[in-house]
Scaffold this motif. Structure first.
Motif, PDB file in Angstrom:
ATOM      1  N   ALA A   5      -6.871 -47.970 -58.614  1.00 46.56           N
ATOM      2  CA  ALA A   5      -6.225 -46.723 -59.040  1.00 46.56           C
ATOM      3  C   ALA A   5      -6.897 -45.512 -58.408  1.00 46.56           C
ATOM      4  CB  ALA A   5      -6.257 -46.621 -60.560  1.00 46.56           C
ATOM      5  N   ALA A   6      -8.235 -45.565 -58.312  1.00 42.36           N
ATOM      6  CA  ALA A   6      -8.961 -44.457 -57.693  1.00 42.36           C
ATOM      7  C   ALA A   6      -8.602 -44.312 -56.223  1.00 42.36           C
ATOM      8  CB  ALA A   6     -10.461 -44.681 -57.847  1.00 42.36           C
ATOM      9  N   LEU A   7      -8.402 -45.439 -55.534  1.00 40.18           N
ATOM     10  CA  LEU A   7      -8.006 -45.400 -54.124  1.00 40.18           C
ATOM     11  C   LEU A   7      -6.566 -44.934 -53.957  1.00 40.18           C
ATOM     12  CD1 LEU A   7      -9.538 -48.762 -52.812  1.00 40.18           C
ATOM     13  CD2 LEU A   7     -10.264 -46.461 -52.186  1.00 40.18           C
ATOM     14  N   LEU A   8      -5.721 -45.344 -54.888  1.00 39.39           N
ATOM     15  CA  LEU A   8      -4.297 -45.070 -54.743  1.00 39.39           C
ATOM     16  C   LEU A   8      -3.955 -43.605 -54.973  1.00 39.39           C
ATOM     17  CD1 LEU A   8      -1.758 -46.604 -54.044  1.00 39.39           C
ATOM     18  CD2 LEU A   8      -1.359 -46.999 -56.481  1.00 39.39           C
ATOM     19  N   GLY A   9      -4.771 -42.886 -55.776  1.00 37.46           N
ATOM     20  CA  GLY A   9      -4.495 -41.469 -56.020  1.00 37.46           C
ATOM     21  C   GLY A   9      -4.440 -40.662 -54.738  1.00 37.46           C
ATOM     22  N   PRO A  10      -5.566 -40.551 -53.996  1.00 33.31           N
ATOM     23  CA  PRO A  10      -5.505 -39.807 -52.732  1.00 33.31           C
ATOM     24  C   PRO A  10      -4.604 -40.463 -51.702  1.00 33.31           C
ATOM     25  CG  PRO A  10      -7.647 -40.877 -53.014  1.00 33.31           C
ATOM     26  CD  PRO A  10      -6.929 -40.996 -54.308  1.00 33.31           C
ATOM     27  N   ALA A  11      -4.502 -41.794 -51.730  1.00 37.75           N
ATOM     28  CA  ALA A  11      -3.630 -42.487 -50.776  1.00 37.75           C
ATOM     29  C   ALA A  11      -2.175 -42.068 -50.970  1.00 37.75           C
ATOM     30  CB  ALA A  11      -3.775 -43.993 -50.924  1.00 37.75           C
ATOM     31  N   SER A  12      -1.780 -41.841 -52.215  1.00 44.20           N
ATOM     32  CA  SER A  12      -0.398 -41.419 -52.487  1.00 44.20           C
ATOM     33  C   SER A  12      -0.122 -40.043 -51.893  1.00 44.20           C
ATOM     34  CB  SER A  12      -0.137 -41.409 -53.992  1.00 44.20           C
ATOM     35  OG  SER A  12      -0.240 -42.703 -54.532  1.00 44.20           O
ATOM     36  N   SER A  13      -1.094 -39.131 -52.014  1.00 45.39           N
ATOM     37  CA  SER A  13      -0.926 -37.800 -51.418  1.00 45.39           C
ATOM     38  C   SER A  13      -0.797 -37.897 -49.910  1.00 45.39           C
ATOM     39  CB  SER A  13      -2.120 -36.904 -51.787  1.00 45.39           C
ATOM     40  OG  SER A  13      -2.152 -36.664 -53.173  1.00 45.39           O
ATOM     41  N   VAL A  14      -1.663 -38.722 -49.305  1.00 43.38           N
ATOM     42  CA  VAL A  14      -1.589 -38.905 -47.853  1.00 43.38           C
ATOM     43  C   VAL A  14      -0.273 -39.571 -47.468  1.00 43.38           C
ATOM     44  CG1 VAL A  14      -2.685 -39.983 -45.854  1.00 43.38           C
ATOM     45  CG2 VAL A  14      -4.100 -39.011 -47.668  1.00 43.38           C
ATOM     46  N   ALA A  15       0.212 -40.485 -48.320  1.00 38.30           N
ATOM     47  CA  ALA A  15       1.470 -41.173 -48.019  1.00 38.30           C
ATOM     48  C   ALA A  15       2.626 -40.187 -47.925  1.00 38.30           C
ATOM     49  CB  ALA A  15       1.751 -42.237 -49.081  1.00 38.30           C
ATOM     50  N   TRP A  16       2.641 -39.187 -48.806  1.00 41.18           N
ATOM     51  CA  TRP A  16       3.715 -38.203 -48.739  1.00 41.18           C
ATOM     52  C   TRP A  16       3.600 -37.330 -47.500  1.00 41.18           C
ATOM     53  CZ3 TRP A  16       8.123 -38.577 -50.914  1.00 41.18           C
ATOM     54  CH2 TRP A  16       8.249 -39.297 -52.106  1.00 41.18           C
ATOM     55  N   LEU A  17       2.362 -37.067 -47.068  1.00 36.23           N
ATOM     56  CA  LEU A  17       2.198 -36.347 -45.805  1.00 36.23           C
ATOM     57  C   LEU A  17       2.655 -37.217 -44.640  1.00 36.23           C
ATOM     58  CD1 LEU A  17      -1.287 -34.657 -46.424  1.00 36.23           C
ATOM     59  CD2 LEU A  17       1.000 -33.646 -46.645  1.00 36.23           C
ATOM     60  N   ALA A  18       2.393 -38.529 -44.728  1.00 37.09           N
ATOM     61  CA  ALA A  18       2.894 -39.452 -43.706  1.00 37.09           C
ATOM     62  C   ALA A  18       4.423 -39.469 -43.714  1.00 37.09           C
ATOM     63  CB  ALA A  18       2.347 -40.857 -43.955  1.00 37.09           C
ATOM     64  N   ASN A  19       5.015 -39.399 -44.915  1.00 38.17           N
ATOM     65  CA  ASN A  19       6.467 -39.301 -45.055  1.00 38.17           C
ATOM     66  C   ASN A  19       6.981 -38.063 -44.325  1.00 38.17           C
ATOM     67  OD1 ASN A  19       8.891 -40.351 -46.921  1.00 38.17           O
ATOM     68  ND2 ASN A  19       8.943 -38.125 -46.910  1.00 38.17           N
ATOM     69  N   ALA A  20       6.256 -36.942 -44.488  1.00 40.67           N
ATOM     70  CA  ALA A  20       6.633 -35.701 -43.809  1.00 40.67           C
ATOM     71  C   ALA A  20       6.518 -35.845 -42.298  1.00 40.67           C
ATOM     72  CB  ALA A  20       5.743 -34.558 -44.302  1.00 40.67           C
ATOM     73  N   ALA A  21       5.450 -36.502 -41.842  1.00 40.69           N
ATOM     74  CA  ALA A  21       5.283 -36.712 -40.400  1.00 40.69           C
ATOM     75  C   ALA A  21       6.409 -37.562 -39.838  1.00 40.69           C
ATOM     76  CB  ALA A  21       3.929 -37.364 -40.133  1.00 40.69           C
ATOM     77  N   GLY A  22       6.817 -38.584 -40.592  1.00 40.45           N
ATOM     78  CA  GLY A  22       7.923 -39.416 -40.145  1.00 40.45           C
ATOM     79  C   GLY A  22       9.208 -38.623 -40.024  1.00 40.45           C
ATOM     80  N   ALA A  23       9.457 -37.754 -41.007  1.00 36.61           N
ATOM     81  CA  ALA A  23      10.665 -36.929 -40.953  1.00 36.61           C
ATOM     82  C   ALA A  23      10.645 -35.992 -39.754  1.00 36.61           C
ATOM     83  CB  ALA A  23      10.790 -36.127 -42.252  1.00 36.61           C
ATOM     84  N   ALA A  24       9.446 -35.562 -39.360  1.00 39.62           N
ATOM     85  CA  ALA A  24       9.329 -34.669 -38.203  1.00 39.62           C
ATOM     86  C   ALA A  24       9.730 -35.350 -36.906  1.00 39.62           C
ATOM     87  CB  ALA A  24       7.890 -34.150 -38.092  1.00 39.62           C
ATOM     88  N   LEU A  25       9.783 -36.666 -36.904  1.00 41.71           N
ATOM     89  CA  LEU A  25      10.180 -37.411 -35.705  1.00 41.71           C
ATOM     90  C   LEU A  25      11.692 -37.458 -35.506  1.00 41.71           C
ATOM     91  CD1 LEU A  25       7.780 -40.495 -36.022  1.00 41.71           C
ATOM     92  CD2 LEU A  25       7.506 -38.514 -34.509  1.00 41.71           C
ATOM     93  N   THR A  26      12.460 -36.970 -36.480  1.00 42.13           N
ATOM     94  CA  THR A  26      13.915 -37.089 -36.420  1.00 42.13           C
ATOM     95  C   THR A  26      14.528 -36.581 -35.115  1.00 42.13           C
ATOM     96  OG1 THR A  26      14.077 -36.956 -38.831  1.00 42.13           O
ATOM     97  CG2 THR A  26      16.073 -36.476 -37.587  1.00 42.13           C
ATOM     98  N   PRO A  27      14.185 -35.355 -34.658  1.00 37.46           N
ATOM     99  CA  PRO A  27      14.803 -34.883 -33.407  1.00 37.46           C
ATOM    100  C   PRO A  27      14.477 -35.778 -32.211  1.00 37.46           C
ATOM    101  CG  PRO A  27      13.797 -33.065 -34.593  1.00 37.46           C
ATOM    102  CD  PRO A  27      13.324 -34.328 -35.257  1.00 37.46           C
ATOM    103  N   LEU A  28      13.252 -36.276 -32.145  1.00 32.19           N
ATOM    104  CA  LEU A  28      12.882 -37.152 -31.034  1.00 32.19           C
ATOM    105  C   LEU A  28      13.657 -38.460 -31.081  1.00 32.19           C
ATOM    106  CD1 LEU A  28       9.000 -36.620 -30.928  1.00 32.19           C
ATOM    107  CD2 LEU A  28      10.745 -35.599 -29.449  1.00 32.19           C
ATOM    108  N   LEU A  29      13.796 -39.028 -32.285  1.00 36.24           N
ATOM    109  CA  LEU A  29      14.544 -40.276 -32.419  1.00 36.24           C
ATOM    110  C   LEU A  29      16.011 -40.079 -32.066  1.00 36.24           C
ATOM    111  CD1 LEU A  29      12.947 -41.590 -35.732  1.00 36.24           C
ATOM    112  CD2 LEU A  29      12.648 -42.549 -33.443  1.00 36.24           C
ATOM    113  N   LEU A  30      16.569 -38.939 -32.456  1.00 33.95           N
ATOM    114  CA  LEU A  30      17.958 -38.637 -32.098  1.00 33.95           C
ATOM    115  C   LEU A  30      18.120 -38.552 -30.580  1.00 33.95           C
ATOM    116  CD1 LEU A  30      18.802 -35.930 -34.782  1.00 33.95           C
ATOM    117  CD2 LEU A  30      19.952 -38.125 -34.526  1.00 33.95           C
ATOM    118  N   ARG A  31      17.139 -37.944 -29.930  1.00 35.19           N
ATOM    119  CA  ARG A  31      17.223 -37.755 -28.485  1.00 35.19           C
ATOM    120  C   ARG A  31      16.994 -39.057 -27.727  1.00 35.19           C
ATOM    121  NH1 ARG A  31      13.362 -33.205 -26.561  1.00 35.19           N
ATOM    122  NH2 ARG A  31      14.926 -31.960 -27.629  1.00 35.19           N
TER     123      ARG A  31
END
Length: 464
Positions: free
Chosen positions: A265-291
């Motif tokens: 649980a202690a590991l998963l707390g900060p990991a969850s925050s980083v996961a959402w930032l990773a989610n944001a990074a993935g979304a930022a790839l949308t224009p490149l994937l479209l192209r």
């Protein structure tokens, strides 16, 4: 629809989207713990949670039809007022039934909130420029949701560390800040979201409530008349089932490899925050994937890649490997949502847009419930790794469902009929596109105009 430019529409959409998810980020780390602190057992908490799910399932389509008939702004305002009431009750609740009421109101909120803001963004963008591409904006939204939830979760942790403050417990502080932020969000919504509606007042509300079932029926009818739309909506069945692996089974898997639930649980707390930032990074790839690939091929590839990341969570022997696979899974998740939603929007005309979005979202509800039952039972009777492998296979099996959209996009590009939307009663050039549907547009083939490519560019989350 409005006198806003494409850039202004996008800015307002992203601002409102971020404000919508920031309170959620504050609530995620403390919801369960606060209910436990106030005397609820885990069984009672599970029962409380069913209130939200059942109401969302029952109202998802009717509220989508209401938003299409009445207008997106009044439905969104009602939704955010209900959310404010729910948070207020949650802050003071000290019994099972008060928490049940709070979660039931959250169900109303989620049903009302599902789709209108995104539909407003797409329609307002097309009103400003009928040739504008809105997929990059959906990608921006995926980035915004990741940052907003991640920032909210970190702020929540900081507030808990600072508490308690007088009679207010540490776990209650984030809820109070969420209430303040939700109030601010409601005020900003009233100011920023502008919409032209033909009728207002009680008469318009009555007429819209009568009209809403017809809008829902038309949206369901679109599925019968379009193999492309039906296939895209069916993706949600596989996605909803497979998401149980990384939303519910991952904590169990992490505890298994660590050997201690508290440490996991202690590991998963900060990991969850980083996961959402990773989610944001993935979304930022949308224009490149479209192209590079085009929307449909990229979406299909990501379904397979997400299955691979879930397999990684199930087979890696140490916590580092499991968490790396977890972050990779959320990166893929963030990239998938804008592509899927962009393809969905290209298949439907404005009058039925929110109804179709609600229908798409609703498909994940029963699939997620089935996945929860099947995969947790399999984990109990076999192993967590086996259950994750089965979920991974189901996620990957959704990939072929993007083939109809890919074929329709190629056909539309070849004959030049893919740009203008097809409204009710308009001539139909493509056999799979019926009245009320939009012909697959050029972005499905991967074209992105220079002005639509963000300089530094979720969904869900898809965050359900």
């Amino acid at each position: 629809m409005t006198n806003l430019s494409v850039r202004q529409v996008r800015f307002r959409y992203l601002t409102l989207y971020g404000l919508r998810w920031l309170p959620t980020g504050l609530m995620i780390p403390v919801m369960i713990l606060l209910m436990q602190e106030r005397g609820l057992s885990l069984t009672q908490i599970g029962l409380v949670g069913t209130a939200q799910g059942l109401i969302v399932l029952a109202l998802e389509l009717p509220t989508g039809g209401l938003a299409d008939a009445l207008g997106r702004k009044p439905v969104l305002v009602a939704a955010w007022v209900v959310c404010l009431a729910s948070l207020t009750i949650f802050a003071v609740a000290d019994s099972f039934w008060l928490f049940f009421l709070s979660w039931a109101l959250q169900g109303f909120y989620r049903a009302l909130d599902s789709g209108p803001l995104e539909s407003w963004y797409v329609d307002a963008t097309l009103a400003a420029d009928p040739k504008a591409e809105y997929e990059p904006g959906l990608g921006y939204a995926g980035t915004v949701i990741g940052v907003a939830i991640g920032a909210g979760a970190l702020l929540s942790g900081g507030l808990v560390a600072l508490g308690p403050v007088g009679p207010i417990s540490a776990l209650t502080l984030p809820v109070l800040v969420a209430i303040a932020l939700q109030t601010i969000a409601l005020v900003v919504l009233l100011r920023l979201l502008v919409e032209t509606r033909s009728a207002r007042g009680a008469g318009a509300l009555r007429a819209s409530m009568v009209e809403a079932p017809r809008m829902v029926g038309q949206a369901v009818g679109l599925l019968r008349r379009s193999r492309v739309l039906l296939a895209l909506v069916c993706v949600e069945l596989f996605w909803g089932f497979g998401m149980v692996t990384f939303e519910s089974l991952l904590p169990v898997r992490l505890a298994e490899v660590v050997g201690d639930a508290d440490r996991a649980a202690a590991l998963l707390g900060p990991a969850s925050s980083v996961a959402w930032l990773a989610n944001a990074a993935g979304a930022a790839l949308t224009p490149l994937l479209l192209r590079w690939l085009g929307a449909a091929p990229a979406a299909a590839l990501l379904r397979i890649l997400q299955g691979v990341t879930v397999v990684g969570m199930g087979v890696f022997a140490g916590p580092v490997g499991v968490l790396i696979a977890y972050l990779a899974c959320y990166t893929v998740h963030g990239a998938s949502n804008p592509l899927h939603m962009g393809l969905l929007h290209r298949q439907v005309d404005g009058p039925y847009r929110t109804s179709v979005l609600s229908l798409n979202s609703m498909m994940a509800q029963p699939a997620g419930a089935l996945g929860m039952v099947v995969l947790t039972t399999l984990a109990d009777r076999s192993s967590v790794s086996t259950a994750m492998f089965v979920g991974a296979v189901v996620l990957a099996l959704a990939a072929p469902l993007y083939l109809p959209a890919w074929r329709a996009g190629r056909a539309a590009t070849a004959d030049g009929s893919g740009t203008p939307p097809v409204g009710p009663g308009a001539p139909v050039a493509e056999p799979e596109v019926a009245p009320g549907l939009a012909a697959p547009a050029a972005p499905a083939t991967g074209a992105v105009s220079p002005e639509a490519v963000p300089t530094a560019d979720v969904t869900a989350t898809r965050s359900r």
